[in-house]
Write a protein that holds these residues in place. Structure first.
Motif, PDB file in Angstrom:
ATOM      1  N   GLU A   1     105.062 -11.956  -0.856  1.00  4.01           N
ATOM      2  CA  GLU A   1     104.452 -11.242   0.270  1.00  4.01           C
ATOM      3  C   GLU A   1     103.180 -10.527  -0.176  1.00  4.01           C
ATOM      4  O   GLU A   1     102.180 -10.492   0.573  1.00  4.01           O
ATOM      5  N   TYR A   2     103.208  -9.932  -1.346  1.00  5.48           N
ATOM      6  CA  TYR A   2     102.022  -9.252  -1.867  1.00  5.48           C
ATOM      7  C   TYR A   2     100.854 -10.242  -1.997  1.00  5.48           C
ATOM      8  O   TYR A   2      99.714  -9.934  -1.637  1.00  5.48           O
ATOM      9  N   VAL A   3     101.128 -11.426  -2.516  1.00  9.33           N
ATOM     10  CA  VAL A   3     100.076 -12.431  -2.663  1.00  9.33           C
ATOM     11  C   VAL A   3      99.531 -12.837  -1.307  1.00  9.33           C
ATOM     12  O   VAL A   3      98.305 -12.951  -1.110  1.00  9.33           O
ATOM     13  N   ALA A   4     100.402 -13.089  -0.367  1.00  8.66           N
ATOM     14  CA  ALA A   4      99.948 -13.547   0.960  1.00  8.66           C
ATOM     15  C   ALA A   4      99.151 -12.467   1.686  1.00  8.66           C
ATOM     16  O   ALA A   4      98.177 -12.774   2.388  1.00  8.66           O
ATOM     17  N   ARG A   5      99.527 -11.211   1.533  1.00  2.89           N
ATOM     18  CA  ARG A   5      98.831 -10.132   2.248  1.00  2.89           C
ATOM     19  C   ARG A   5      97.484  -9.795   1.614  1.00  2.89           C
ATOM     20  O   ARG A   5      96.526  -9.464   2.319  1.00  2.89           O
ATOM     21  N   ASN A   6      97.390  -9.895   0.290  1.00  2.14           N
ATOM     22  CA  ASN A   6      96.156  -9.523  -0.398  1.00  2.14           C
ATOM     23  C   ASN A   6      95.216 -10.700  -0.618  1.00  2.14           C
ATOM     24  O   ASN A   6      94.032 -10.481  -0.888  1.00  2.14           O
ATOM     25  N   SER A   7      95.717 -11.914  -0.529  1.00  2.00           N
ATOM     26  CA  SER A   7      94.888 -13.130  -0.640  1.00  2.00           C
ATOM     27  C   SER A   7      93.938 -13.078  -1.833  1.00  2.00           C
ATOM     28  O   SER A   7      92.708 -12.959  -1.671  1.00  2.00           O
ATOM     29  N   PRO A   8      94.438 -13.126  -3.047  1.00  2.00           N
ATOM     30  CA  PRO A   8      93.540 -13.144  -4.220  1.00  2.00           C
ATOM     31  C   PRO A   8      92.661 -14.382  -4.207  1.00  2.00           C
ATOM     32  O   PRO A   8      93.022 -15.433  -3.655  1.00  2.00           O
ATOM     33  N   ALA A   9      91.496 -14.260  -4.809  1.00  2.00           N
ATOM     34  CA  ALA A   9      90.559 -15.383  -4.812  1.00  2.00           C
ATOM     35  C   ALA A   9      91.117 -16.592  -5.551  1.00  2.00           C
ATOM     36  O   ALA A   9      90.866 -17.735  -5.155  1.00  2.00           O
ATOM     37  N   ASP A  10      91.877 -16.356  -6.613  1.00  2.00           N
ATOM     38  CA  ASP A  10      92.447 -17.458  -7.393  1.00  2.00           C
ATOM     39  C   ASP A  10      93.829 -17.024  -7.885  1.00  2.00           C
ATOM     40  O   ASP A  10      93.946 -16.151  -8.744  1.00  2.00           O
ATOM     41  N   ILE A  11      94.848 -17.626  -7.317  1.00  2.00           N
ATOM     42  CA  ILE A  11      96.212 -17.249  -7.676  1.00  2.00           C
ATOM     43  C   ILE A  11      96.517 -17.606  -9.126  1.00  2.00           C
ATOM     44  O   ILE A  11      97.395 -17.001  -9.752  1.00  2.00           O
ATOM     45  N   ARG A  12      95.791 -18.558  -9.704  1.00  2.00           N
ATOM     46  CA  ARG A  12      96.050 -18.964 -11.082  1.00  2.00           C
ATOM     47  C   ARG A  12      95.765 -17.834 -12.066  1.00  2.00           C
ATOM     48  O   ARG A  12      96.458 -17.688 -13.079  1.00  2.00           O
ATOM     49  N   GLN A  13      94.758 -17.029 -11.774  1.00  2.00           N
ATOM     50  CA  GLN A  13      94.477 -15.887 -12.640  1.00  2.00           C
ATOM     51  C   GLN A  13      95.568 -14.820 -12.528  1.00  2.00           C
ATOM     52  O   GLN A  13      95.907 -14.160 -13.520  1.00  2.00           O
ATOM     53  N   VAL A  14      96.120 -14.656 -11.337  1.00  2.00           N
ATOM     54  CA  VAL A  14      97.213 -13.691 -11.150  1.00  2.00           C
ATOM     55  C   VAL A  14      98.449 -14.130 -11.925  1.00  2.00           C
ATOM     56  O   VAL A  14      99.082 -13.336 -12.624  1.00  2.00           O
ATOM     57  N   LEU A  15      98.788 -15.408 -11.820  1.00  2.00           N
ATOM     58  CA  LEU A  15      99.965 -15.918 -12.523  1.00  2.00           C
ATOM     59  C   LEU A  15      99.774 -15.890 -14.033  1.00  2.00           C
ATOM     60  O   LEU A  15     100.734 -15.682 -14.788  1.00  2.00           O
ATOM     61  N   GLN A  16      98.541 -16.073 -14.471  1.00  2.00           N
ATOM     62  CA  GLN A  16      98.274 -16.033 -15.911  1.00  2.00           C
ATOM     63  C   GLN A  16      98.518 -14.651 -16.482  1.00  2.00           C
ATOM     64  O   GLN A  16      98.909 -14.507 -17.647  1.00  2.00           O
ATOM     65  N   SER A  17      98.335 -13.615 -15.684  1.00  2.00           N
ATOM     66  CA  SER A  17      98.534 -12.250 -16.177  1.00  2.00           C
ATOM     67  C   SER A  17      99.997 -11.946 -16.458  1.00  2.00           C
ATOM     68  O   SER A  17     100.308 -11.006 -17.205  1.00  2.00           O
ATOM     69  N   TYR A  18     100.911 -12.757 -15.900  1.00  2.00           N
ATOM     70  CA  TYR A  18     102.332 -12.531 -16.143  1.00  2.00           C
ATOM     71  C   TYR A  18     102.823 -13.234 -17.403  1.00  2.00           C
ATOM     72  O   TYR A  18     103.948 -12.978 -17.836  1.00  2.00           O
ATOM     73  N   GLU A  19     102.024 -14.108 -17.961  1.00  2.00           N
ATOM     74  CA  GLU A  19     102.319 -14.766 -19.234  1.00  2.00           C
ATOM     75  C   GLU A  19     103.712 -15.398 -19.253  1.00  2.00           C
ATOM     76  O   GLU A  19     104.501 -15.223 -20.185  1.00  2.00           O
ATOM     77  N   ARG A  20     104.036 -16.107 -18.175  1.00  2.00           N
ATOM     78  CA  ARG A  20     105.283 -16.873 -18.067  1.00  2.00           C
ATOM     79  C   ARG A  20     106.538 -15.993 -18.157  1.00  2.00           C
ATOM     80  O   ARG A  20     107.604 -16.450 -18.541  1.00  2.00           O
ATOM     81  N   GLU A  21     106.422 -14.745 -17.814  1.00  2.00           N
ATOM     82  CA  GLU A  21     107.579 -13.867 -17.778  1.00  2.00           C
ATOM     83  C   GLU A  21     108.297 -14.019 -16.436  1.00  2.00           C
ATOM     84  O   GLU A  21     107.864 -14.773 -15.561  1.00  2.00           O
ATOM     85  N   ASP A  22     109.398 -13.300 -16.304  1.00  2.00           N
ATOM     86  CA  ASP A  22     110.113 -13.272 -15.029  1.00  2.00           C
ATOM     87  C   ASP A  22     109.242 -12.510 -14.027  1.00  2.00           C
ATOM     88  O   ASP A  22     109.135 -11.280 -14.065  1.00  2.00           O
TER      89      ASP A  22
END
Length: 382
Positions: free
Chosen positions: A333-354
């Protein structure tokens, strides 16, 4: 015991004394030895020539097959075709009377080997082996006649072209089974939905679990929270199911799993890419912006060709207290509401964690900082 019979003439002893006795003939039951058979003249030179020709031809065929196998494994069709330009030019070379064609090809091979381009070197070896086989067939036992490399020079060039044509046809035929059925697996988005993110979901151990037992056969179990998860996500995302199962399995399972039709599109094994013995999800074929695709799967990184778009989730193994799907809702929901320019950069910040757990901790930390800032603001206003 060998019996012997002695025959003498019928004359008396007196006459025998006056006349010299005739030669005594002895007959035996043992057969006489056969006359010697004359030995054929040796044909050593012809046999050696034929043996040399035969083993040379076998070696040339084995070498050509080895070169073809190496090139097919090491290089793609485009690479071989690009490197074959030099071979085509070499095949059209016509040596002059004062030039040695052998030295020319030897120089080509030497310069290629020194350049370290092993694929091109194997192409030249394949070229020369084809030429060697043709010369053997045409020239018979004379393996190295005058003008060796000028004899039937178009033959290896045609062999190379035949190899490229055959490989192209084979690869086109194989691509029908290894590549997705289309370069655009999904239809174009409506202009008013260009901002909408695409949520790609796997089936097995992500939305459901399939189990087999001898007494009851196959049974499929829904993951806890699937109905609430699909209903909630359908308000923000374009939902797509992407499975490596056959469509005869995916379609009826999705009908039972999603009676309200929150899932827009269903993709099965025909839409996957078969590589290294596995069926991979190729998100680049979805006809969607890669910066707006999230792939949720219990085996995300093992089943997708685009790990930068993956959202891993705990595999479902019939646990009754499983809440993985529901825990993931706040992050999505956070992703859909904030609409980041590139979701790949957001996912990279989690470094494959839960991601669900990490997002919850980050949210708590963010709220704590905001509360501290509000308290500091109240202190300074006083």
């Amino acid at each position: 015991m060998i019996s012997r019979r002695v025959f003498t003439s019928g004359l008396t002893s007196s006459s025998s004394s006056s006349n010299p006795p005739k030669e005594t003939i002895i007959l035996s039951d043992q057969p006489a030895p056969p006359p010697p058979v004359p030995e054929p003249p040796p044909q050593v030179s012809g046999r050696k020539s034929w043996s040399f020709l035969k083993y040379g031809l076998i070696s040339a065929v084995a070498g050509a097959i080895g070169c073809v196998g190496y090139l097919s494994y090491k290089c793609s069709y485009e690479e071989v075709d690009q490197k074959a330009k030099a071979l085509r030019a070499a095949a059209s070379y016509t040596p002059s009377e004062d030039a040695s064609a052998v030295e020319k090809y030897r120089g080509i091979l030497y310069s290629t080997a020194m350049s370290g381009d092993e694929q091109t070197l194997f192409l030249y070896l394949f070229f020369l082996l084809c030429l060697f086989m043709e010369v053997e067939v045409v020239c018979g036992s004379t393996l190295f006649p005058h003008g060796f490399f000028s004899c039937n020079i178009p033959v290896p060039a045609k062999a190379l072209e035949s190899y490229l044509d055959l490989r192209k046809k084979v690869e086109e035929h194989v691509m029908e089974f290894t590549e997705p059925t289309s370069d655009k697996l999904l239809p174009d988005l409506h202009p008013q939905e260009q901002h909408v993110f695409t949520l790609v979901l796997d089936l097995n151990e992500t939305l459901l679990y399939t189990d087999w037992k001898r007494d009851r056969g196959w049974r499929t179990f829904k993951r806890p929270g699937v109905d609430a998860f699909l209903e909630r996500m359908a308000k923000f995302y374009e939902i797509v199911v992407y499975s490596d199962q056959m469509n005869m399995y995916v379609d009826p399972v999705c009908e039972r799993l999603d009676p309200n039709h929150y899932i827009r599109y269903k993709l099965s094994r025909g839409a996957t890419k078969y590589q290294d013995g596995k069926h991979y999800r190729d998100l680049s074929k979805l006809n969607r912006d890669p910066a707006k695709i999230l792939y949720v799967s219990a085996h995300a990184f093992e089943s997708s060709l685009q790990p930068e778009n993956c959202v891993p989730i705990k595999p479902y193994k019939l646990e009754t207290d499983d809440t993985a799907l529901l825990d993931l809702i706040p992050f999505l929901e956070y992703v859909a509401r904030n609409s980041p320019a590139d979701i790949r950069q957001v996912l990279q910040s989690y470094e494959r964690e839960d991601i669900a757990k990490e997002f919850l901790e980050r949210s708590k930390e963010y709220q704590r900082r905001m509360q501290e800032q509000r308290q500091q603001g109240r202190f300074w206003r006083r």
